[in-house]
Design an enzyme around this catalytic site. Structure first.
Site, PDB file in Angstrom:
ATOM      1  N   GLU A   1       0.870  -1.165   0.000  1.00 20.21           N
ATOM      2  CA  GLU A   1       0.000   0.000   0.000  1.00 20.21           C
ATOM      3  C   GLU A   1       0.908   1.215   0.000  1.00 20.21           C
ATOM      4  O   GLU A   1       1.685   1.429   0.933  1.00 20.21           O
ATOM      5  CB  GLU A   1      -0.830  -0.030   1.280  1.00 20.21           C
TER       6      GLU A   1
ATOM      7  N   ASP B   1      -5.744  10.663   9.489  1.00 20.42           N
ATOM      8  CA  ASP B   1      -4.479  10.114   9.958  1.00 20.42           C
ATOM      9  C   ASP B   1      -4.020  10.719  11.265  1.00 20.42           C
ATOM     10  O   ASP B   1      -4.229  11.900  11.536  1.00 20.42           O
ATOM     11  CB  ASP B   1      -3.395  10.328   8.892  1.00 20.42           C
TER      12      ASP B   1
END
Lengths: 273, 409
Positions: free
Chosen positions: A49, A60
């Site tokens: 990824e 995040d």
């Protein structure tokens, strides 16, 4: 069959759980990412990824926010991510690569143009954190037209209706966010993950990957008992601050540390469950 | 995307947005999966509240008894003389409790939070006015309140930071990105994702994922409804023009929305022109930006060619935001509202002009509207009338002004 489907079929035949590491492109320097990707495959990664940086990474935690800031110091663009994957594909045509990021860098390119270029350089799937199925009317067909898998996220708060709705658009695999929170959060409740994954499987036939909150070999092995893939990000990305990654020697240190973590997770996944 | 300048049939403004929060191509729900259920719940609760007579009665009563509404529509005679043209009226949102229009919205969302049984309030703030208004409501309802504020804004708006603390709120300094409003919004979203079960996120402007742009607009539309009735009462007519500053755009949409169907009323949204739109150092996405997706909605943004959000500049912390509410983006495209900019120095000049001419110290945000409004009035006839939305008072800005002018307080 897409690379992603082929890889998951292979793993299933071997009764293995996929190990999916996440790193941000060009973090901390553009030079590190390509050798790092190969090293991660060597250390046991089944899918990679690759983070595409965004200036405002709302989902995040501090670790990946900082990674995006480091990457953007090099003005890393989606085109840089494409070039990186093109280079990677010169010597690795098997390992699926998923690009993960936020919608706006894709939005400014146009979905179709993004999808064409992404497919041409050998990207296999796309995870866009802030693109829910309800808005994906143009996005999904644009990706699918180029053979890219639109990978969607599910969360502890996803209702049965939402899971059902997602089953209509998702492909490749489904990314289950193991906790209410941002990436790199510390608490992982394996029992509730097991329950939710079982609920998701009632509606969705795709492999299910679990991410957020997996920090070591032990938590990876525990999550593997109920999932098809284990996704690790923050614990790897933390290693990017060991040094500035300016010299080959410095980069080798980072790459070795990340490879060691993945190797220990790999053996925990293969032997621990 | 095509620019539709000629209106063939006037759109039904009251029917916007659609059920998924779209204003034309703008708006929508671009949020992470963890928040989707919370957004659905909020939408359902708000839909219920809209037709709930008890909720609406409580909202009206709080606006009257606690906020002090209606706010006056004041004819600024000396400012009118100075401008030398149209008659200038000021909608005095600066006279609301806490000193700005922001409280209209936080009262509404605070009542909704109470109705939904939430015990914890979070908010983002730029200039601090929304933070203060949120902390105020939290204090009144006995709720915990956490306000996220960029560390640069904390320096610029220290009086408001202290007010929030006095009110019992915890102010969290945000050190990421440009350390301003957009980063505070990111951080508030992260908090919400983490504490989604017991937390109500009070967004302070008409941006964010659906239902926020529509809900905040509806709570702020009291400004325009009052102004319309007051103008009717004082002059027996509609105003010829409306002027309001636009950061995210909540005070502007609040004034504009009840007038949208009145085609004779011309509207101007004034963005933060910073050092000048041509310099690139500004906060005027409608004047210069491009289409993009940020903070849950599609709108005009200040971004580079890679889709990264670029740092904005405005002397006014409340306008220092790279996006704008999606309804404004749509109103720009259909040509219903004109979007212009006033520079830092024009706003500072207007700040002094209004203070000396009328004895009213405006917020730096509102000073942008005053700057453009005075310029506009000069081009109009003496029998015409314009309403400038004086969205907040300037006490919070005196340190900034003194700093710029080299004075020590």
């Amino acid at each position: 069959m897409s690379r992603l489907a082929a890889r998951f079929a292979e793993l299933k035949a071997d009764s293995k759980t996929a190990l999916i590491p996440y790193v941000m492109a060009s973090d901390p320097t553009p030079e590190i990412t390509l050798p790092l990707m190969h090293a991660m495959v060597e250390a046991g990664a089944d899918v990679i990824e690759l983070g595409a940086p965004f200036s405002d990474p709302m989902a995040d935690g501090p670790v990946i926010q900082a990674a995006a800031e480091r990457s953007l110091e090099h003005n890393t663009s989606m085109h840089d991510v494409f070039s990186l994957v093109s280079e990677f594909r010169k010597t690795d045509d098997k390992t699926p690569v998923i690009v993960m990021g936020y919608l706006n860098p894709i939005e400014v390119m146009g979905y179709q143009s993004f999808a064409q270029q992404a497919a041409a350089c050998g990207i296999d799937g796309v995870i866009t954190v802030d693109m829910p199925p309800v808005e994906a009317g143009d996005y999904v067909p644009a990706l699918e037209a180029e053979g890219l898998d639109p990978v969607f996220l599910l969360a502890p708060t996803s209702t049965r209706e939402r899971i059902k709705k997602l089953s209509e658009v998702a492909s490749g695999f489904v990314y289950y966010v193991s906790l209410k929170g941002v990436t790199g959060a510390a608490t992982l409740d394996v029992t509730s993950v097991e329950e939710k994954v079982a609920e998701i499987r009632e509606f969705i036939d795709l492999p299910i990957g679990v991410g957020f909150g997996i920090s070591d070999a032990e938590s990876a092995a525990r999550v593997a008992t109920c999932s098809d893939a284990v996704i690790v990000g923050s614990v790897l990305v933390k290693k990017m601050t060991l040094n500035n990654g300016q010299t080959e020697q410095e980069r080798a240190i980072i790459i070795k540390e990340i490879s060691d973590i993945l190797s220990s997770m790999r053996s925990a996944l293969d032997n621990g469950c | 995307m095509t620019q539709v300048k000629e209106k063939i049939v006037a759109p039904d403004y009251s029917a916007m947005p659609d059920e998924h929060g779209h204003f034309g191509v703008y708006g929508g729900i671009f949020a992470s999966e963890t928040l989707m259920q919370a957004l659905d719940e909020l939408r359902d609760a708000y839909e219920k509240a809209k037709t709930d007579k008890k909720f609406q009665a409580q909202f009206d009563e709080d606006l009257a008894q606690y906020v002090g509404r209606p706010s006056p529509l004041y004819f600024a005679e000396r400012l009118t003389q100075l401008a030398g043209g149209a008659q200038i009226y000021l909608k005095r949102e600066d006279l609301n409790h806490t000193g700005a229009h922001k409280i209209n919205n936080t009262i509404g969302q605070g009542l909704l939070a109470k109705m939904m049984g939430k015990k914890r309030i979070i908010a983002e703030t730029g200039a601090g006015q929304h933070g203060v208004a949120s902390a105020t409501v939290a204090a009144r309802f006995g709720m915990e309140c956490i306000v996220y504020m960029g560390s640069e804004d904390i320096v610029r708006q220290s009086p408001n930071v202290y007010r929030m603390k006095l009110l019992g709120a915890k102010v969290v300094a945000v050190e990421s990105g440009s350390k301003t409003l957009k980063d505070a919004l990111n951080e508030a979203m992260r908090d919400w994702v983490t504490n989604v079960d017991d937390t109500f996120y009070i967004i302070g402007t008409v941006a964010g994922p659906h239902p926020y742009p529509a809900m905040v607009r509806d709570f702020q539309a009291i400004i325009g409804r009052e102004a319309k009735a007051q103008m009717q009462e004082q002059c027996g007519c509609l105003p010829d023009a409306l002027v309001a500053c636009v950061g995210g755009g909540s005070n502007a949409i609040g004034l504009f929305h009840p007038f949208l169907a009145d085609e004779s009323v011309v509207m101007y949204g004034v963005e933060g022109g910073g050092l000048g739109v041509e310099t690139g150092s500004h906060a005027a996405p409608l004047c210069s930006g491009r289409l993009g997706v940020l903070h849950g909605n599609r709108t005009y943004l200040m971004e580079d060619s890679n889709g990264q959000i670029i740092e904005t500049h405005s002397v006014s912390a409340g306008l220092d935001y790279p996006g704008v509410g999606p309804e404004h983006a749509w109103l720009k495209d259909i040509g219903r509202v004109n979007y212009v900019a006033a520079t830092d120095s024009e706003a500072l000049e207007a700040f002094h002009t209004l203070t000396r001419a009328e004895g009213i110290i405006p917020a730096l945000e509102s000073s942008h509207a005053v700057a453009y409004g005075v310029k506009l009035a000069a081009t109009m006839k003496p029998e015409q009338r314009i309403i400038i939305n004086l969205s907040g008072r300037g006490d919070k800005d005196i340190n900034t002004i003194a700093d710029i002018e080299g004075m020590k307080l």
